[in-house]
Every structure is written in C-alpha cells, then in structure tokens.
Design a protein around this motif. Structure first.
Motif, PDB file in Angstrom:
ATOM      1  N   ARG A  29       0.847  -1.190   0.000  1.00  7.39           N
ATOM      2  CA  ARG A  29       0.000   0.000   0.000  1.00  7.39           C
ATOM      3  C   ARG A  29       0.879   1.236   0.000  1.00  7.39           C
ATOM      4  O   ARG A  29       1.965   1.257   0.579  1.00  7.39           O
ATOM      5  N   ASP A  33      -2.954   5.741  -1.175  1.00  8.57           N
ATOM      6  CA  ASP A  33      -4.130   4.874  -1.061  1.00  8.57           C
ATOM      7  C   ASP A  33      -5.210   5.513  -0.199  1.00  8.57           C
ATOM      8  O   ASP A  33      -6.404   5.353  -0.463  1.00  8.57           O
ATOM      9  N   ARG A  36      -7.928   7.539  -1.885  1.00  8.87           N
ATOM     10  CA  ARG A  36      -8.855   6.900  -2.810  1.00  8.87           C
ATOM     11  C   ARG A  36     -10.035   6.313  -2.048  1.00  8.87           C
ATOM     12  O   ARG A  36      -9.895   5.893  -0.889  1.00  8.87           O
ATOM     13  N   GLN A  41      -9.975   0.854  -2.949  1.00 13.58           N
ATOM     14  CA  GLN A  41      -8.926   0.155  -2.220  1.00 13.58           C
ATOM     15  C   GLN A  41      -9.247  -1.338  -2.109  1.00 13.58           C
ATOM     16  O   GLN A  41      -8.363  -2.189  -2.264  1.00 13.58           O
ATOM     17  N   GLU A  44      -8.795  -2.978  -5.630  1.00 13.94           N
ATOM     18  CA  GLU A  44      -7.396  -3.115  -6.013  1.00 13.94           C
ATOM     19  C   GLU A  44      -6.675  -4.147  -5.151  1.00 13.94           C
ATOM     20  O   GLU A  44      -5.769  -4.840  -5.634  1.00 13.94           O
ATOM     21  N   HIS A  45      -7.062  -4.265  -3.874  1.00 13.63           N
ATOM     22  CA  HIS A  45      -6.466  -5.291  -3.020  1.00 13.63           C
ATOM     23  C   HIS A  45      -6.813  -6.678  -3.543  1.00 13.63           C
ATOM     24  O   HIS A  45      -5.934  -7.557  -3.628  1.00 13.63           O
ATOM     25  N   ARG A 256       4.528   4.049  -5.930  1.00  8.65           N
ATOM     26  CA  ARG A 256       3.805   4.732  -7.001  1.00  8.65           C
ATOM     27  C   ARG A 256       4.797   5.254  -8.033  1.00  8.65           C
ATOM     28  O   ARG A 256       5.903   5.677  -7.690  1.00  8.65           O
TER      29      ARG A 256
END
Length: 428
Positions: A29, A33, A36, A41, A44-45, A256
C-alpha cells in the motif's frame, strides 16, 4: 545481480517475479491509497491478491467488517467482483470458505508501444489476464502525426482480430512512446520517433479510435510492468534504467510511479556528463546517452572496425560485429565498451545518490552486451556513491522481450480505467 530471464510460469515476456503470486498490481500500500475511496482500495487489493476473503480484506485494510460487506456487495452488484469457492484454504468443515475475485470481463484494455524495431500490443482484461498479443516490425524513423495514428490503429486492429473481438469491447488504450511526454495531456514535447515538437498524440488517437487513450513515456510503462507484474510488486522504491536506441529511466517511489511536477521527469539519458561533449540526438551536447546508447556505440564502431560510417550495416548488425571484435580480443572494440561502461557507472551512481532506491533494474536490448554490466562497472558505480556502511543498492539484469513494454502500457490503461470506474465520480 541475477541472470536474465523470467520466472517459470510467468507469461511470455513477463518481468521476472514470483510466479506463485497470483493477481496483478502493487502488493504494497502507498500513502496515496488513503486518498482513494475505500471501494477502490478493496477492489485493487483483491486484484493484487488474485483472490481474497472478506476477513482478509478487513485485516489488510484495517477497516470494519461491515464496511467490507457493504462495499463488496455493491461491487458484486455492479459486475466488478464475483464470489468463488476458495479451495486453496482448508475448511474446518463443510464447504471451502467463500472468497472474491475480479470479474475478468468487467473491462478490457489494449496496451501498445511504438518502438524502433517493432510495434507491440497486449490485450488485457480487467483482472490483468492476457487475451491476445501482436508484434509488427518497424524501423527507426521520424513519424508524422498522421502516420503514427495509422500505425497505432493498425496494431489495435490486429490485437482485436487475434482475440476475436471488435473495438466496441475495449474500454481504453494505453500507449508507451520514447521521448518527453506530458502524461496528463498526452502531448509529446519531443520524441525521437516523431516529427515536430508538442505533438498532440492523445487527442489525435482518441479522435481516430473513438476510445479513451492514455499516453506515457515508454520507460514509465516498463516500470509499471515491473510494478504490476514483476518483482517490483512487493517493493516500495526501485528504478528501471534501459539502454537501447536511447537511455531511459523510470522510478517508483512509495509504491507509485514518479513522473515529476509536469510529468516529464527522470530523463536520465539527457542528464549531462560532459560539458561541450558528444552530440546527442536531442540536439544538445554531453548527454549520458550520447556515450552509451546504440547510436553512440555505432559512431565509435566506425573507428574501431576501421570502416567508413556510411558503409556500416544496420545498427544491430554493427553492434553485433563490434561485440564479436571485443570478445575476440580487439583492444579498440573493448575500449568502446569499457568507456561506455564507465559512463553507465557514473549515471547509475547519480541515480543511487539522488533517490536511494532498493533496486535498480537494467533492461533493454543492450543487456546482451555484458561489458555494460560487468563486475567492474558495478564496482565503479558503488565507488562513486557515498558509502555509509549500509548494504549497497542491488542491481539486477532483466532481459525482457518486446511485449513487456506493451504489458506496462496495459497497466497504464488499467490504472486509469480503475480510477475512472471506482473513483470520485461513482454514481450512487
């Protein structure tokens, strides 16, 4: 340093990584994060893990079970997630526990790269699965905007034909291209492959294709391939440096991709290593790539091989001949690679000094020339870097194929489409 090659079980031309890990996308993470929506989250996890139970999501994101139950129900209702039996985990009794995964058909994107040898494309579903790939030969040349748009349209069409789909099945296109790219606007401030400057490539492609298009520097999308599909999935900070027709760099910080304030940073190849030095193809002098990129080595090869420059074969054939001469003991050819290696060591030491990454990945077609990453090159890189007693930055060699760039461009499109679908504009 590790030898080139991908892990067993990884897709063809995939970055080296842990093939046992399912899913795609960053596993760690990041600070961003928290900005968002929780639904994003959660989504995407699950995509990163491949499959996850609600209890695992609750623990991983440190949120309430009620929130996870409510939001996953909403995501299921919208066709983005689906329930599956998690047979990999033992059930104490009765049926295996229920888990969640991304519905592959919830969306599809195409990732492309315009290259100097081949244009490549990968068609990917919303779970990150490859549905089709295409590679078409090309040559290094300055494209007019209309020509570039036609090339992209042709490759998109071939990728769709390969998968048996039509354009209406695609949500977006991601494109990687060399040069200075303003990612938000999709404008090419300068590119070795494009005629003119400040070329509005994104707008022209969206007008022709009728699809959302996301454009970025090709080494940025290669870094995304590492972050989404490779060893970088579980790393917070790493750099990717490529050596081909030019020298490029991508950087992941805090899990990122880092682009700079205007989206055009990390141009390692155009950092200056010599005042009033060798002429670079960008028009300036003393750039790093003017000493280690393909055209720089070819320029030196005219002297080492004792042939007029204009009589040399293709750059690839010339470099192969130069490498054979070096391996055969020719002192002039060896000196060319040795000099290029020293300049590479200088560039890499600057990367370490500025960003302190956990890992530097060296990639690109020139990784076949082991002089560029010989032990003495890496030793000089460390010698040029301030030593505070901590373990030095690791350097790995990833000799990926052409398709990995397109996989990274697909990740670029998947990331953007996920933001669009699950971001602040989510309709109640």
């Amino acid at each position: 340093m590790i030898p080139p090659g991908a892990s067993p079980g990884a897709p063809p031309d995939a970055p080296a990584g842990d093939a046992a890990i399912a899913g795609c996308g960053p596993l760690l993470r990041s600070i961003s994060d928290a900005t968002r929506p929780l639904r994003q989250q959660i989504f995407e996890h699950i995509r990163a893990q491949g499959i996850a139970t609600r209890a695992e999501i609750t623990r991983a994101l440190n949120v309430s079970a009620a929130s996870v139950t409510q939001l996953t129900a909403d995501l299921i209702g919208r066709g983005l997630l689906e329930e599956v039996e998690d047979s990999a985990r033992e059930a104490t009794r009765g049926r295996p526990p229920t888990a969640l995964r991304v519905v592959p058909g919830a969306g599809r994107v195409i990732g492309l790269r315009l290259g100097d040898v081949a244009n490549t494309a990968v068609l990917t579903d919303f779970a990150g699965n490859e549905l089709g790939t295409v590679a078409t030969p090309t040559r290094p040349h300055k494209r007019r905007l209309s020509e570039a748009v036609t090339e992209v349209e042709s490759v998109v069409g071939r990728a769709l034909d390969d998968a048996g789909l039509d354009r209406g099945c695609i949500d977006a296109v991601g494109l990687g291209v060399a040069g200075l790219v303003d990612h938000p606007s999709g404008t090419l401030a300068w590119s070795p492959f494009m005629a003119g400057r400040n070329v509005a490539l994104k707008a022209a492609l969206e007008d022709r294709l009728g699809l959302r298009v996301h454009v970025d520097n090709d080494v940025n999308v290669l870094s995304l391939a590492e972050l989404w599909f490779g060893a970088g999935r579980a790393m917070s900070d790493f750099a990717v440096v490529t050596i081909e027709q030019g020298v490029g760099m991508g950087l992941v910080l805090g899990n990122r991709l880092y682009r700079g304030s205007r989206g055009m940073g990390l141009e390692l190849g155009h950092t200056k290593v010599q005042l009033d030095g060798a002429l670079c193809r960008c028009g300036q002098r003393g750039c790093l790539e003017a000493y280690i990129a393909d055209y720089a080595l070819v320029r030196e090869a005219a002297t080492a091989l004792d042939r007029p420059f204009q009589n040399l074969q293709s750059p690839q054939d010339t470099l192969d001949a130069l490498y054979r001469e070096a391996k055969g003991g020719d002192a002039g050819a060896q000196e060319i690679f040795h000099r290029a290696g020293r300049y590479l060591a200088l560039g890499l030491s600057n990367v370490v000094q500025l960003f302190d990454p956990e890992l530097i990945v060296l990639s690109g077609a020139r990784m076949q020339f082991d002089y560029l990453y010989a032990d003495e090159v890496l030793a000089e890189m460390q010698a040029l870097t301030l030593d505070d007693g901590r373990p030095p930055c690791r350097v790995e060699i990833h000799a990926w194929g052409d398709l990995v760039w397109a996989r990274g461009a697909a990740a670029l499109a998947l990331e953007a489409e996920t933001d669009r679908v699950l971001g602040q504009d989510w309709a109640p």
